[in-house]
Design an enzyme around this catalytic site. Structure first.
Site, PDB file in Angstrom:
ATOM      1  N   GLY A   1       0.840  -1.189   0.000  1.00  0.00           N
ATOM      2  CA  GLY A   1       0.000   0.000   0.000  1.00  0.00           C
ATOM      3  C   GLY A   1       0.877   1.241   0.000  1.00  0.00           C
TER       4      GLY A   1
ATOM      5  N   TRP B   1      -1.327   7.108   4.372  1.00  0.00           N
ATOM      6  CA  TRP B   1      -0.731   6.452   5.546  1.00  0.00           C
ATOM      7  C   TRP B   1       0.313   5.427   5.112  1.00  0.00           C
ATOM      8  CZ3 TRP B   1       1.194   6.734   9.945  1.00  0.00           C
ATOM      9  CH2 TRP B   1       1.120   5.801  10.972  1.00  0.00           C
ATOM     10  N   GLY B   2       0.055   4.745   4.029  1.00  0.00           N
ATOM     11  CA  GLY B   2       1.029   3.757   3.528  1.00  0.00           C
ATOM     12  C   GLY B   2       2.384   4.415   3.270  1.00  0.00           C
TER      13      GLY B   2
ATOM     14  N   ALA C   1      -1.969  10.825   9.274  1.00  0.00           N
ATOM     15  CA  ALA C   1      -0.705  10.558   8.570  1.00  0.00           C
ATOM     16  C   ALA C   1       0.091  11.830   8.287  1.00  0.00           C
ATOM     17  CB  ALA C   1      -1.006   9.801   7.276  1.00  0.00           C
TER      18      ALA C   1
ATOM     19  N   LYS D   1     -14.103   3.697  15.188  1.00  0.00           N
ATOM     20  CA  LYS D   1     -14.023   5.156  15.419  1.00  0.00           C
ATOM     21  C   LYS D   1     -14.327   5.907  14.125  1.00  0.00           C
ATOM     22  CE  LYS D   1     -10.064   5.924  13.225  1.00  0.00           C
ATOM     23  NZ  LYS D   1      -9.849   6.850  12.106  1.00  0.00           N
TER      24      LYS D   1
ATOM     25  N   ARG E   1     -10.257  12.757   7.818  1.00  0.00           N
ATOM     26  CA  ARG E   1     -10.910  12.900   6.504  1.00  0.00           C
ATOM     27  C   ARG E   1     -12.388  12.516   6.578  1.00  0.00           C
ATOM     28  NH1 ARG E   1      -6.619   9.010   3.659  1.00  0.00           N
ATOM     29  NH2 ARG E   1      -7.361   7.817   5.442  1.00  0.00           N
ATOM     30  N   ASN E   2     -12.716  11.492   7.377  1.00  0.00           N
ATOM     31  CA  ASN E   2     -14.124  11.098   7.509  1.00  0.00           C
ATOM     32  C   ASN E   2     -14.947  12.263   8.058  1.00  0.00           C
ATOM     33  OD1 ASN E   2     -14.472   8.054   6.944  1.00  0.00           O
ATOM     34  ND2 ASN E   2     -12.600   8.134   8.148  1.00  0.00           N
TER      35      ASN E   2
ATOM     36  N   GLN F   1     -13.157   5.520   4.988  1.00  0.00           N
ATOM     37  CA  GLN F   1     -13.492   4.169   5.464  1.00  0.00           C
ATOM     38  C   GLN F   1     -14.799   4.164   6.253  1.00  0.00           C
ATOM     39  OE1 GLN F   1     -10.156   1.512   4.987  1.00  0.00           O
ATOM     40  NE2 GLN F   1     -11.357   2.625   3.507  1.00  0.00           N
TER      41      GLN F   1
HETATM   42  N1  LIG Z   1      -4.387   8.511   6.142  1.00  0.00           N
HETATM   43  C1  LIG Z   1      -4.394   8.444   7.472  1.00  0.00           C
HETATM   44  O1  LIG Z   1      -4.222   9.468   8.173  1.00  0.00           O
HETATM   45  C2  LIG Z   1      -4.567   7.127   8.144  1.00  0.00           C
HETATM   46  C3  LIG Z   1      -5.107   6.031   7.504  1.00  0.00           C
HETATM   47  N2  LIG Z   1      -5.273   4.847   8.165  1.00  0.00           N
HETATM   48  C4  LIG Z   1      -5.850   3.676   7.518  1.00  0.00           C
HETATM   49  O2  LIG Z   1      -4.903   3.104   6.625  1.00  0.00           O
HETATM   50  C5  LIG Z   1      -5.566   2.479   5.521  1.00  0.00           C
HETATM   51  C6  LIG Z   1      -4.969   3.012   4.227  1.00  0.00           C
HETATM   52  O3  LIG Z   1      -5.116   4.410   4.200  1.00  0.00           O
HETATM   53  P1  LIG Z   1      -4.230   5.376   3.284  1.00  0.00           P
HETATM   54  O4  LIG Z   1      -2.847   4.852   3.133  1.00  0.00           O
HETATM   55  O5  LIG Z   1      -4.391   6.733   3.870  1.00  0.00           O
HETATM   56  O6  LIG Z   1      -4.924   5.255   1.846  1.00  0.00           O
HETATM   57  P2  LIG Z   1      -5.605   6.416   0.995  1.00  0.00           P
HETATM   58  O7  LIG Z   1      -6.850   6.876   1.645  1.00  0.00           O
HETATM   59  O8  LIG Z   1      -4.571   7.439   0.674  1.00  0.00           O
HETATM   60  O9  LIG Z   1      -6.093   5.610  -0.300  1.00  0.00           O
HETATM   61  C7  LIG Z   1      -5.504   5.691  -1.512  1.00  0.00           C
HETATM   62  C8  LIG Z   1      -4.740   4.434  -1.837  1.00  0.00           C
HETATM   63  O10 LIG Z   1      -5.631   3.431  -2.346  1.00  0.00           O
HETATM   64  C9  LIG Z   1      -5.031   2.880  -3.502  1.00  0.00           C
HETATM   65  N3  LIG Z   1      -5.999   2.268  -4.374  1.00  0.00           N
HETATM   66  C10 LIG Z   1      -6.941   2.861  -5.151  1.00  0.00           C
HETATM   67  N4  LIG Z   1      -7.628   1.929  -5.854  1.00  0.00           N
HETATM   68  C11 LIG Z   1      -7.102   0.729  -5.516  1.00  0.00           C
HETATM   69  C12 LIG Z   1      -7.382  -0.616  -5.871  1.00  0.00           C
HETATM   70  N5  LIG Z   1      -8.356  -0.917  -6.730  1.00  0.00           N
HETATM   71  N6  LIG Z   1      -6.646  -1.601  -5.322  1.00  0.00           N
HETATM   72  C13 LIG Z   1      -5.674  -1.324  -4.420  1.00  0.00           C
HETATM   73  N7  LIG Z   1      -5.360  -0.075  -4.044  1.00  0.00           N
HETATM   74  C14 LIG Z   1      -6.070   0.933  -4.581  1.00  0.00           C
HETATM   75  C15 LIG Z   1      -4.348   4.076  -4.128  1.00  0.00           C
HETATM   76  O11 LIG Z   1      -3.402   3.640  -5.075  1.00  0.00           O
HETATM   77  C16 LIG Z   1      -3.716   4.712  -2.906  1.00  0.00           C
HETATM   78  O12 LIG Z   1      -2.499   4.068  -2.600  1.00  0.00           O
HETATM   79  C17 LIG Z   1      -7.062   2.809   5.696  1.00  0.00           C
HETATM   80  O13 LIG Z   1      -7.706   1.707   6.281  1.00  0.00           O
HETATM   81  C18 LIG Z   1      -7.066   4.001   6.655  1.00  0.00           C
HETATM   82  O14 LIG Z   1      -8.245   4.055   7.460  1.00  0.00           O
HETATM   83  C19 LIG Z   1      -4.865   4.681   9.461  1.00  0.00           C
HETATM   84  C20 LIG Z   1      -4.288   5.719  10.138  1.00  0.00           C
HETATM   85  C21 LIG Z   1      -4.108   7.028   9.549  1.00  0.00           C
HETATM   86  O1  LIG Z   2      -7.303   6.882  11.209  1.00  0.00           O
HETATM   87  C1  LIG Z   2      -6.968   8.039  11.155  1.00  0.00           C
HETATM   88  C2  LIG Z   2      -6.229   8.710  12.248  1.00  0.00           C
HETATM   89  O2  LIG Z   2      -5.782   7.808  13.215  1.00  0.00           O
HETATM   90  C3  LIG Z   2      -7.320   8.866   9.987  1.00  0.00           C
HETATM   91  O3  LIG Z   2      -8.692   9.054   9.949  1.00  0.00           O
HETATM   92  P1  LIG Z   2      -9.370   9.541   8.613  1.00  0.00           P
HETATM   93  O4  LIG Z   2      -9.337   8.405   7.637  1.00  0.00           O
HETATM   94  O5  LIG Z   2     -10.735   9.979   8.997  1.00  0.00           O
HETATM   95  O6  LIG Z   2      -8.526  10.702   8.114  1.00  0.00           O
END
Ligand SMILES: NC(=O)C1=CN([C@@H]2O[C@H](COP(=O)(O)OP(=O)(O)OC[C@H]3O[C@@H](n4cnc5c(N)ncnc54)[C@H](O)[C@@H]3O)[C@@H](O)[C@H]2O)C=CC1
Ligand SMILES: O=C(CO)COP(=O)(O)O
Length: 381
Positions: free
Chosen positions: A39, A43-44, A183, A235, A299-300, A330
């Site tokens: 990913g 966050w990835g 992130a 959450k 973001r939510n 999400q």
């Molecule tokens: N962004 C944040 O602040 C945080 C996110 N998370 C969790 O981490 C997880 C990933 O979040 P993010 O990295 O922020 O992702 P993101 O919200 O930035 O999502 C975009 C990602 O999804 C990918 N994507 C799009 N279509 C796709 C497909 N068909 N197959 C596979 N990948 C595809 C994109 O290439 C991109 O890498 C989520 O469950 C989120 O809730 C957890 C903590 C913080």
């Molecule tokens: O999980 C998150 C912070 O810990 C990020 O939440 P959001 O996807 O709502 O931005």
């Protein structure tokens, strides 16, 4: 605060059991652990940066961190992977932040995981099932997984947490890492905390802590995979409710009430599904702290605020695409998944906040209904 915290940075294990290949590799310089991050969204990319700083610092990890990229073509015509590898930045999902030269973007999923024994899963939850299917038979036998994914799947048999999906489909042990982790704040190294949830092997948990821990990212391990993962997942539903409250300009007291009621439902739902979930987990970073940060700055919350401001006339899909530029929510799909579980088990009346969030976000109720359910509240959690 930083120097005192630095002193707590976990040391590399001095002795490890001899019957565990994963842990043996940690102490053997010729078999250093190799890490792949599956990913590369917001966050990835930050997780890759954190990990890459530690794999350079700690001798028991191979320096290189592979990061699987779901390939896309940028408006410039270039492939995202090529740009990441040329500039060392994920220009789409984390612009302006250097990931570390040892992060290598790879669009080929099989190739990205082939050599790694530490697999970090971090994509929006709706893509995880497809990714796991593609990985069956392609990973190392001694691999360990950790999921940073906040979400769940609902199957015929009932709800399935993402860590279980990974374990069941790939036949590997899977821990989780969740927390108050917006992130973009961690990307610029602002202090925060996170929680690793592990099943039964404390040494494996310590290895994950080592991989993520930095003086500005404090990681604590608890033996409660389901509790930690359900906190991170649920959450997001409460954050949608908080966004409605903001969009309707109801004020801080109302938002605090929504957060309290939300936490109560998070705890009740988690314990009904998994009686083993521990009360203390809700006081870790993955619990109340993540709930607070997401309801304030996630973001939510942001997209739900816009939904309420528009009186529910513009769909979440439309607002997500416009406001998040490819990043994914999400909370809306999780509210729908939770609702499915609640209806199936006859629990709808026990969870008025969770069910109202789904009814609003699917257009059945107006956003103002977020506080109209209060007379339905059960008094007995
Ligand atoms: N962004 C944040 O602040 C945080 C996110 N998370 C969790 O981490 C997880 C990933 O979040 P993010 O990295 O922020 O992702 P993101 O919200 O930035 O999502 C975009 C990602 O999804 C990918 N994507 C799009 N279509 C796709 C497909 N068909 N197959 C596979 N990948 C595809 C994109 O290439 C991109 O890498 C989520 O469950 C989120 O809730 C957890 C903590 C913080
Ligand atoms: O999980 C998150 C912070 O810990 C990020 O939440 P959001 O996807 O709502 O931005």
């Amino acid at each position: 605060m930083a120097p005192a915290l630095e002193a707590q940075v976990p040391q590399e294990a001095e002795s490890v059991p001899q019957n565990n290949n994963f842990l043996n590799s940690a102490n053997d310089a010729t078999h250093r652990s190799r890490v792949t991050v599956i990913g590369s969204g917001n966050w990835g990319s930050v997780a890759s940066k954190l990990i890459a700083s530690n794999t350079l610092r700690l001798a028991s990890f191979h320096d290189e961190v592979r990061m699987w990229v779901y390939e896309e073509t940028l408006p410039s015509g270039e492939k995202l992977t090529d740009v990441i590898n040329r500039t060392n930045e994920n220009v789409k999902y984390l612009p302006g932040i250097k990931l570390g030269k040892n992060v290598i973007a790879d669009p080929d999923l099989e190739n990205a995981v082939r050599d790694s024994n530490m697999l970090v899963f971090v994509t929006p939850h709706q893509f995880m099932e497809g990714i796991c299917k593609r990985l069956v038979g392609k990973i190392r036998e001694d691999a360990e997984g950790i999921s940073l994914v906040k979400g769940m799947e609902v199957k015929m048999e009932g709800p399935c947490m993402i860590s279980s999906l990974i374990s069941e489909q790939l036949g590997i042990n899977c821990s989780v890492l969740m927390g108050a982790n917006i992130a973009n704040e961690i990307a610029v190294e602002k202090f925060s905390e996170a929680t690793v949830g592990y099943r039964n092997n404390k040494e494996v948990a310590e290895r994950w802590v080592q991989l993520f821990y930095t003086p500005y990212f404090i990681v604590t391990a608890v033996q409660d995979v389901e509790g930690v993962e359900l906190c991170g997942t649920l959450k997001n539903v409460v954050a949608i409710a908080a966004g409605f409250v903001d969009g309707l300009e109801m004020g801080n007291n109302t938002k605090a009430a929504i957060m309290r009621l939300g936490l109560r439902e998070m705890k009740a739902f988690s314990k009904l599904l998994f009686p083993s979930v521990k009360d203390n987990t809700f006081f870790e970073s993955c619990g109340v702290a993540d709930l607070i940060t997401t309801c304030l700055g996630g973001r939510n919350r942001k997209v739900a605020e816009a939904y309420a401001k528009n009186g529910g006339k513009r769909s979440f899909d439309e607002l997500e695409a416009e406001m998040l530029q490819g990043q994914k929510l999400q909370g809306v799909s999780t509210a729908s998944e939770v609702y499915e579980v609640l209806s199936h088990r006859g629990w709808l009346e026990l969870f008025p906040l969770f069910s109202t969030v789904h009814e609003i976000s699917s257009g059945l109720l107006p956003p103002s209904a977020i506080v109209e359910y209060s007379e339905k509240l059960p008094r007995s959690f």
